[in-house]
Design a protein around this motif. Structure first.
Motif, mmCIF file in Angstrom:
data_model
loop_
_atom_site.group_PDB
_atom_site.id
_atom_site.type_symbol
_atom_site.label_atom_id
_atom_site.label_comp_id
_atom_site.label_asym_id
_atom_site.label_seq_id
_atom_site.Cartn_x
_atom_site.Cartn_y
_atom_site.Cartn_z
ATOM 1 N N LEU A 1 1.349 4.132 -3.046
ATOM 2 C CA LEU A 1 0.971 5.510 -2.753
ATOM 3 C C LEU A 1 2.159 6.464 -2.846
ATOM 4 C CD1 LEU A 1 -1.358 7.352 -1.889
ATOM 5 C CD2 LEU A 1 -0.793 6.834 0.473
ATOM 6 N N TYR A 2 3.291 6.086 -2.278
ATOM 7 C CA TYR A 2 4.431 7.000 -2.168
ATOM 8 C C TYR A 2 5.620 6.639 -3.048
ATOM 9 C CZ TYR A 2 1.858 8.579 1.886
ATOM 10 O OH TYR A 2 0.875 9.065 2.701
ATOM 11 N N HIS B 1 0.836 -1.195 0.000
ATOM 12 C CA HIS B 1 0.000 0.000 0.000
ATOM 13 C C HIS B 1 0.876 1.252 0.000
ATOM 14 C CE1 HIS B 1 -4.038 1.771 1.523
ATOM 15 N NE2 HIS B 1 -3.458 2.573 0.664
ATOM 16 N N ALA B 2 1.880 1.289 0.855
ATOM 17 C CA ALA B 2 2.787 2.440 0.922
ATOM 18 C C ALA B 2 3.553 2.607 -0.383
ATOM 19 C CB ALA B 2 3.745 2.289 2.088
ATOM 20 N N HIS C 1 -5.797 5.096 -4.774
ATOM 21 C CA HIS C 1 -4.872 5.356 -3.676
ATOM 22 C C HIS C 1 -5.153 6.730 -3.107
ATOM 23 C CE1 HIS C 1 -2.665 2.417 -6.180
ATOM 24 N NE2 HIS C 1 -2.473 1.885 -4.993
ATOM 25 N N ASP C 2 -5.396 6.777 -1.841
ATOM 26 C CA ASP C 2 -5.527 8.058 -1.160
ATOM 27 C C ASP C 2 -4.890 7.926 0.218
ATOM 28 O OD1 ASP C 2 -7.405 6.541 0.179
ATOM 29 O OD2 ASP C 2 -9.053 7.899 -0.147
ATOM 30 N N GLU C 3 -4.437 9.026 0.734
ATOM 31 C CA GLU C 3 -3.731 8.992 2.012
ATOM 32 C C GLU C 3 -4.641 8.579 3.163
ATOM 33 O OE1 GLU C 3 -1.503 12.528 2.714
ATOM 34 O OE2 GLU C 3 -0.250 12.202 0.960
ATOM 35 N N HIS C 4 -5.932 8.900 3.072
ATOM 36 C CA HIS C 4 -6.863 8.542 4.139
ATOM 37 C C HIS C 4 -6.903 7.024 4.355
ATOM 38 C CE1 HIS C 4 -10.367 8.630 6.729
ATOM 39 N NE2 HIS C 4 -10.906 7.709 5.954
ATOM 40 N N PHE D 1 -4.616 4.839 3.545
ATOM 41 C CA PHE D 1 -3.325 4.381 4.045
ATOM 42 C C PHE D 1 -3.195 4.667 5.534
ATOM 43 C CE2 PHE D 1 1.171 5.217 5.044
ATOM 44 C CZ PHE D 1 1.652 3.929 4.858
ATOM 45 N N VAL D 2 -3.583 5.865 5.963
ATOM 46 C CA VAL D 2 -3.503 6.224 7.384
ATOM 47 C C VAL D 2 -4.398 5.307 8.210
ATOM 48 C CG1 VAL D 2 -4.014 8.027 9.078
ATOM 49 C CG2 VAL D 2 -2.797 8.600 6.989
#
Length: 51
Positions: free
Chosen positions: A12-13, A8-9, A27-30, A32-33
């Motif tokens: 995303l990154y 996942h990381a 992919h969204d940061e929400h 992942f967090v």
């Protein structure tokens, strides 16, 4: 959905060691967090070591 926090990381990154993989998932940061919040310590450490 990704099978590991590391995947996942990476999607995303990106990853400095390998190219960002092709992935058809959104992919969204929400999300992942949220996954990071509920991950166990071993999963978080594995992600940090690999990336």
């Amino acid at each position: 959905m990704h099978s590991t926090l590391t995947e996942h990381a990476r999607c995303l990154y990106g990853d400095e060691h390998r190219p960002t993989p092709e992935c058809g998932l959104e992919h969204d940061e929400h999300s992942f967090v949220e996954a990071l919040t509920f991950a166990d310590a071993d999963s978080i450490l594995a992600m940090l070591r690999e990336l």
